[in-house]
Design an enzyme around this catalytic site. Sequence first.
Site, PDB file in Angstrom:
ATOM      1  N   ASN A 185       0.849  -1.193   0.000  1.00 33.43           N
ATOM      2  CA  ASN A 185       0.000   0.000   0.000  1.00 33.43           C
ATOM      3  C   ASN A 185       0.883   1.240   0.000  1.00 33.43           C
ATOM      4  O   ASN A 185       2.105   1.131   0.009  1.00 33.43           O
ATOM      5  CB  ASN A 185      -0.954  -0.022   1.200  1.00 33.43           C
ATOM      6  CG  ASN A 185      -0.190  -0.093   2.497  1.00 33.43           C
ATOM      7  OD1 ASN A 185       0.579   0.804   2.820  1.00 33.43           O
ATOM      8  ND2 ASN A 185      -0.364  -1.178   3.241  1.00 33.43           N
TER       9      ASN A 185
ATOM     10  N   PHE B 130      -4.138   3.502  14.685  1.00 28.24           N
ATOM     11  CA  PHE B 130      -4.318   4.573  13.711  1.00 28.24           C
ATOM     12  C   PHE B 130      -5.416   4.156  12.740  1.00 28.24           C
ATOM     13  O   PHE B 130      -5.647   2.958  12.542  1.00 28.24           O
ATOM     14  CB  PHE B 130      -3.014   4.830  12.936  1.00 28.24           C
ATOM     15  CG  PHE B 130      -2.189   5.933  13.552  1.00 28.24           C
ATOM     16  CD1 PHE B 130      -1.669   5.792  14.831  1.00 28.24           C
ATOM     17  CD2 PHE B 130      -1.953   7.110  12.859  1.00 28.24           C
ATOM     18  CE1 PHE B 130      -0.915   6.803  15.412  1.00 28.24           C
ATOM     19  CE2 PHE B 130      -1.205   8.127  13.428  1.00 28.24           C
ATOM     20  CZ  PHE B 130      -0.685   7.982  14.696  1.00 28.24           C
TER      21      PHE B 130
ATOM     22  N   LYS C 184     -13.967   1.369  15.105  1.00 27.87           N
ATOM     23  CA  LYS C 184     -12.689   0.648  15.166  1.00 27.87           C
ATOM     24  C   LYS C 184     -12.186   0.550  16.599  1.00 27.87           C
ATOM     25  O   LYS C 184     -11.613  -0.458  17.005  1.00 27.87           O
ATOM     26  CB  LYS C 184     -11.670   1.394  14.297  1.00 27.87           C
ATOM     27  CG  LYS C 184     -10.501   0.562  13.875  1.00 27.87           C
ATOM     28  CD  LYS C 184      -9.767   1.165  12.693  1.00 27.87           C
ATOM     29  CE  LYS C 184     -10.581   1.028  11.408  1.00 27.87           C
ATOM     30  NZ  LYS C 184      -9.897   1.546  10.246  1.00 27.87           N
TER      31      LYS C 184
ATOM     32  N   LYS D  90     -11.411  -3.131  17.830  1.00 25.46           N
ATOM     33  CA  LYS D  90     -10.013  -3.539  18.027  1.00 25.46           C
ATOM     34  C   LYS D  90      -9.648  -3.641  19.500  1.00 25.46           C
ATOM     35  O   LYS D  90      -8.627  -4.236  19.842  1.00 25.46           O
ATOM     36  CB  LYS D  90      -9.080  -2.524  17.362  1.00 25.46           C
ATOM     37  CG  LYS D  90      -9.332  -2.333  15.883  1.00 25.46           C
ATOM     38  CD  LYS D  90      -8.211  -2.892  15.055  1.00 25.46           C
ATOM     39  CE  LYS D  90      -8.445  -2.609  13.592  1.00 25.46           C
ATOM     40  NZ  LYS D  90      -7.462  -3.255  12.745  1.00 25.46           N
TER      41      LYS D  90
HETATM   42  O1  C5P Z   1      -8.509  -2.129  10.268  1.00 20.86           O
HETATM   43  P1  C5P Z   1      -7.555  -1.070   9.896  1.00 20.86           P
HETATM   44  O2  C5P Z   1      -6.420  -1.532   9.018  1.00 20.86           O
HETATM   45  O3  C5P Z   1      -8.149   0.191   9.347  1.00 20.86           O
HETATM   46  O4  C5P Z   1      -6.914  -0.637  11.294  1.00 20.86           O
HETATM   47  C1  C5P Z   1      -5.877   0.234  11.401  1.00 20.86           C
HETATM   48  C2  C5P Z   1      -5.150   0.041  12.692  1.00 20.86           C
HETATM   49  O5  C5P Z   1      -4.990  -1.340  12.982  1.00 20.86           O
HETATM   50  C3  C5P Z   1      -3.746   0.585  12.633  1.00 20.86           C
HETATM   51  O6  C5P Z   1      -3.365   0.972  13.934  1.00 20.86           O
HETATM   52  C4  C5P Z   1      -2.953  -0.603  12.161  1.00 20.86           C
HETATM   53  O7  C5P Z   1      -1.566  -0.496  12.506  1.00 20.86           O
HETATM   54  C5  C5P Z   1      -3.617  -1.728  12.866  1.00 20.86           C
HETATM   55  N1  C5P Z   1      -3.611  -3.004  12.132  1.00 20.86           N
HETATM   56  C6  C5P Z   1      -2.874  -4.069  12.612  1.00 20.86           C
HETATM   57  N2  C5P Z   1      -2.884  -5.269  11.961  1.00 20.86           N
HETATM   58  C7  C5P Z   1      -3.626  -5.430  10.834  1.00 20.86           C
HETATM   59  C8  C5P Z   1      -4.386  -4.349  10.337  1.00 20.86           C
HETATM   60  C9  C5P Z   1      -4.341  -3.158  11.008  1.00 20.86           C
HETATM   61  O8  C5P Z   1      -2.188  -3.916  13.642  1.00 20.86           O
HETATM   62  N3  C5P Z   1      -3.614  -6.595  10.224  1.00 20.86           N
END
Ligand code: C5P
Length: 420
Positions: free
Chosen positions: A225, A340, A354, A358
């Site tokens: 990305n 983030f 989120k 999370k």
């Molecule tokens: O779900 P999303 O990617 O939008 O979430 C973003 C947050 O979750 C960020 O803090 C990112 O570093 C973390 N993240 C993670 N592992 C993943 C996807 C996102 O730690 N596989």
Amino acid sequence: MPNPRILLIIGGGIAAYKSIELVRLLRKSGYVVRCVLTRAGEQFVTPLTLAALSENKVYTNLFDLKDEVEMGHIQLSREADLVVVAPATADLLAKMAAGIADDMATTLLLATDKPVLAAPAMNVRMWLHPATRRNVATLRGDGVTVMEPDEGEMACGEYGPGRLPEPEAIKAAIDRTLDNAPAPIPLAGQPDFAPASHRPLFGRRILITAGPTHEPIDPVRYIANRSSGKQGFAIAAAAAEAGAEVLLIAGPVPLPTPPGVIRVDVETAREMAAEVEAGLPVDAAIMVAAVADWRAADTAAQKIKKDGSGAVPPLALAENPDILASVAKSPQRPPLLIGFAAETNDVIGHAEAKLSRKGCDWIVANDVSVDPMGGETNRVHIVSKAGVDSWDRLPKNAVARKLMEKIADELTVRAPANSD
Ligand code: C5P
């Protein structure tokens, strides 16, 4: 910044005489200069000349016990705004790259938490030798600014790159480095150079993830990305400036390691997850990385080739582990866990969702349709159970510093045990 301070380390070599002119130029511009002469440097310039020009004591020997009482070598290496090595000989660069500390100069270089600028000077063959190439690459990777030497005729009669850059050029590089250096975090009532124990995150351990991840499809292709890693690296730099012990787990980005930060490079989400787990426990974890949500279900051992039929190869995906969510559920969950969120619409609504999905404490949300990934500024909203704190658009390092102030305050409440 009032009277920036330079710690000038003068290595051996015929070019050492130019350091006298450098000191004169720096003093003329109002810099405070403290000189350290290596044993080899002493063969070319005298401490007396440097003391007279710098109007400061000149340091020559690690075992000057009186100075250890007056000013320890750790303090000497940290009270400057910038450490400059000129001339940086092949030997000094090698020791710096290897972390050798066997005299005053190399001990200061290993102990410092300040930016370091090196102006090399050596024979052309030594500069071009693979060992020096390796050392320079290592140092640059560690965040040291290594100038390119000048090209021309050398004292030894050979021609090529290896001459010490002119003092004016070194001074210009010093000006630039200090202009770009992150400003110290303002601490009300503290002197400019607060001892470590007065820094707001001193004694704290902070883990930061940054950058994208690369998920291989075959040996030459990957899923990725647009994350530049800039915001995560700025946060790591600000955390180190604020006195924290910082572990930065970085995806593939060509950024230098901020001074004082321990960096572990990873490529894939699964590698990042393993390093994060190994890095716990910490006081706070800040997950800035744009982790790829999916990886190729199978990685081809050989490059996938077109077969000429026009048929496209199937690309099956598998979901990556959610590192942030797993840390939230871990028995070693940090007292402060920050995620983030880069969103293109309904930024705050998505961030709130989120936050609970999370299981973290704060989500730092930004609108990437306004501040695209890779830009220099960010307008962030800190979303927590307590509400939404929206900040103005700021340069990424200013966002980082403001975030450190907020984290330091929060940790005094959430994890007061080993604060102050
Ligand atoms: O779900 P999303 O990617 O939008 O979430 C973003 C947050 O979750 C960020 O803090 C990112 O570093 C973390 N993240 C993670 N592992 C993943 C996807 C996102 O730690 N596989």
